[in-house]
Design an enzyme around this catalytic site. Structure first.
Site, short mmCIF file in Angstrom:
data_model
loop_
_atom_site.label_atom_id
_atom_site.label_comp_id
_atom_site.label_asym_id
_atom_site.label_seq_id
_atom_site.Cartn_x
_atom_site.Cartn_y
_atom_site.Cartn_z
CD GLU A 1 -1.67 2.16 2.07
OE1 GLU A 1 -1.21 3.15 1.47
OE2 GLU A 1 -1.84 2.11 3.29
CB CYS B 1 -1.90 6.44 3.07
SG CYS B 1 -2.33 5.47 4.49
#
Lengths: 527, 527
Positions: free
Chosen positions: B264, B301
């Site tokens: 990720e 993120c």
């Protein structure tokens, strides 16, 4: 009827200069039609069209997609004898096999049609808002599977229908809502064009966007390479050799945006025969396996190429039985002279290794491109030390490895590369003394079989056709069965999205009446 | 209490010669403990132990795994203030955040414990034999998910608890039955060692095999590289930069056996503000986004790094409002001087591009390692032509792109790399005039949000945290929520397998009382 052209969407096109013909292995001569390999420009056109069509196709309802898939099945059936004749002329396979494989192809298309018409496959999941939750409110979040984008499918040499143009990969990708570009297999481009024409007809009849499907001819590796490197392509399906599949995987890994490459590749499908079974059913097992090894001229991915046992008189007797039985079988035709050439070369390579005994080798003359079946035997230590013996010999061939004891048997299994299947032949309860052997086998395969043969892959939900590398490039997915649709989709979440703008699958009122998971409970209830 | 050593299973070990310390960014000084980076030999030992332990751990029941996961949660809580203090000293993050993230970590562990204790997650699927089926009988085939093998988890810099040592990846992998080796993040190795000690204690208390978990210190990239290259490692979980994740993916692609790398990575999380919303709620949206951009010093993120709209007076006013609001916020500390350095460098790089206007830049002095937030503005054409403007600026930064019209807005969205999230800010029904914009956004993201902020990732079944590359390396999986367990398992089929030898999940009598799919119907019935 056959034009030799590419389908760029519904357009028949032959701008390229590279020509080739398919081959009739039974007659040992080229087939008459000249195919034109897709040019760079045509490849680009097909991808652009697939990318554009995807923007429409991805929103098409399950009901409409089901109509399309069923129409493909109908159009394939309507090709009737033309298709069967073309299939046989390009493969050397008998009519019965052609019809059987057609049935499997139709069955796959219809089962994906049923899946998407019913609709629950999208795994709709809803977690309702909890505005009063402490310390933070929970927002409304809803998830479902959506298609990845244009998918490239590489047809398989050994399944011109069921794993090629309208085969499992194509059916699953279309069902998912992906547009598909098939890189037609050069050995059966005529069969490919016929099936492609059926898909195009079906697409037009059911109102699908132009570009939902294209079919590109190719005689070498360039067409496939250009397709996989194209940034608009979002996933790849492949059935074939380890070398071919790995090359595509490596190509994807070099892209700016790597994409999923699902390749179903080589497997030698180890079979472990336990002592009691050997003692009780020696000749019977030998006969069954002689049949399984030679089925389809040994050209199945689940062909049992490796038979393992613990050294004993019974195992020696089995090798003899198997060798006798396999020589009783009439040799059959391989798919292509190159496949026959590869078979002979690999067979000789393996048979010529040190300590390998050839126990059966069909030596009489055979018709053009027919394969001469063979069985070899080797001890466990040699097998462990020589990795050449682990290679797949694609054709009617099997190797019996005689291990010195149970520990070596386990070691041999552990030393294997990943496999599609593993089989245990066992009588009564003897299997319970082989826990470690079974655990080792499970580590190496995608499907484990008790007292059967690995050939014959049922198309059903519980089937896994895939396994640790190099059986497939991603063991987390199966290439066969309706769950293979998961290779071509990704989950997608909507947060606090207005109900009227949600896809039907996620709307409060559940207009499609599908099963959904709401706050952890599977239900067809409305919200 | 902290030893600075590696955990090779339960053994504390420091055979290596490379030493390093973590850094307290608030105090701008190194923390006292000296950590020893894992040596080549120790890495090898940890992998061998994980591989051996896997042979036992993969067969451990869901109930036992749940005990283990709950015990980890208990042991983490038992670390109490020690853990919170260590966390704060290594991150510059406040105590509230430490406790919040600890709560999230505990919650994740317990939700995976519940999942595997209940047991239906294995997706047991049974297709019963049909001995009388024509033309061929159907054999009994049963399928369930099984673990892949030893998994390497790379801790994230920005989530020292929830996405590191006992974070989402580790919890999911252990729940799946994989053994785990954590490559500890060099910025918070003390926090890592404390959490690792909790996992080791929990493993011993609940009788897990030694090697089910190891924790390896590292200051550079070598430890991670050696781990990913090891043939016994079967999958990788990573949260971090695009550069780091891509390097691991490339490394896996070069292995003889490529393995799943679930990374990720970066995301700039585009936010589209539609005109009516801008007209009606200009100042309010600006205030909300000033908060979202600076939340956690912009180190999430899902930080909204890109705001898109169509050029108008209202959009200009919004840029002003946002710029004013963001300067009202007190700067906060970044995780590490290197992160601050990277933030400044990237911010300056983007701000210095042609046609980019800096509309807010906190210019007063700030404390050590605190980040000076900034907003810049640019026109759509420039953004489309300059790919430097598409880069993630990790920190409290956002760029407003003023498109000349709806078509350019759609073009800008289409030009973006894959993203974790996309957000639409809309009033009333204006969104229905932006169908193409939404479709384009959906193509580029894993989660789409209506009238909210992308920061705040709910841990629930319907959450997708992941997206098209480079948001993640495989958009088919989510890194957050219980479905993330699917990254670490593969389906496995048993054909005609004796009932007494089947795993409990697949036995006729359904002893675990789980939901299974039998001949297409989901049920808890016995066979």
């Amino acid at each position: 009827m056959i034009t030799g052209k590419n389908y760029i969407g519904k357009l028949l096109s032959n701008k390229g200069s590279k020509k080739y013909q398919t081959f009739n292995p039974e007659l040992n001569q080229e087939n008459p039609v000249e195919f034109t390999e897709a040019s760079s420009e045509e490849i680009e056109e097909a991808v652009n069209l697939a990318s554009k069509a995807f923007q429409e196709f991805r929103f098409i309802s399950g009901t409409k997609k089901a109509e399309f898939l069923n129409a493909i099945a109908d159009e394939i059936l309507a090709l009737d004898d033309k298709l069967v004749e073309m299939y046989c002329s390009e493969t050397g396979l008998p009519e019965g096999r052609a019809k059987g494989e057609r049935g499997r192809t139709i069955g796959q298309l219809r089962s994906f049609a049923n899946l998407v018409e019913e609709g629950s496959w999208v795994e709709a999941t809803i977690d309702k808002a909890q505005p009063n939750r402490e310390p933070m409110p929970r927002l409304d979040i809803r998830k479902m599977n959506i298609p990845l984008g244009p998918v490239v499918v590489f047809g398989a040499s050994n399944f011109p229908l069921a794993y090629s143009t309208a085969g499992g990969d194509t059916a699953a990708a279309l069902a998912a809502g992906c547009t598909v570009i098939v890189k037609s297999h050069p050995m059966h481009s005529g069969t490919g064009e016929l099936v492609a024409s059926a898909i195009i007809k079906a697409a037009e009849k059911t109102g699908m966007p132009n570009g939902v499907f294209s079919n590109l001819n190719s005689s070498g590796i360039e067409v496939g390479q250009q397709l996989v490197a194209n940034p608009k392509v979002k996933a790849v399906g492949f059935t074939g050799s380890i070398k071919g599949g790995r090359a595509l995987l490596d190509l994807s890994a070099k892209r700016e945006e790597p994409i999923p490459v699902f390749a179903e590749m080589g497997s030698i499908n180890p079979v472990v025969i336990l002592p009691e079974a050997l003692a009780n059913r020696n000749a019977e097992i030998a006969k069954t396996y002689a049949g399984s090894i030679t089925l389809g001229t040994g050209q199945f991915c689940t062909n049992p190429g490796l038979i393992l046992g613990v050294k004993s008189d019974a195992l020696s007797a089995f090798v003899n039985h198997l060798s006798q039985e396999i020589l009783e079988i009439d040799p059959t035709c391989m798919l292509h002279p190159n496949i026959k050439k590869g078979y002979n070369a690999n067979k000789e390579k393996v048979a010529s290794q040190e300590n390998v005994t050839i126990t059966a080798n069909y030596e009489s003359d055979v018709a053009y491109n027919h394969a001469q079946q063979a069985v070899v035997s080797v001890d466990g230590k040699t097998f462990l030390e020589n990795s050449t013996l682990h290679l797949e010999v694609f054709g009617p061939f099997s190797m019996v490895v005689q291990c010195k004891n149970k520990a070596e048997l386990e070691q041999v299994i552990t030393s294997l590369e990943g496999q599609l299947t593993g089989t245990i032949i066992s009588d009564n309860d003897e299997i319970s003394n082989y826990t470690n052997v079974i655990a080792a086998l499970q580590n190496r395969v995608g499907r484990i079989i008790f007292n059967g043969v690995p050939t014959g892959v049922e198309v059903c939900e519980s089937m896994v056709h895939g396994g640790p590398y190099p059986a497939s490039t991603d063991s987390r997915f199966s290439a066969v069965g309706i769950t293979s649709i998961k290779r071509w989709v990704r989950p997608f979440s909507y947060q606090s999205w207005p109900n009227n703008l949600l896809p039907n699958e996620l709307k409060n009122e559940n207009p499609l009446n599908i099963f959904r998971t709401i706050d952890g409970e599977r239900t067809k209830e409305k919200l």
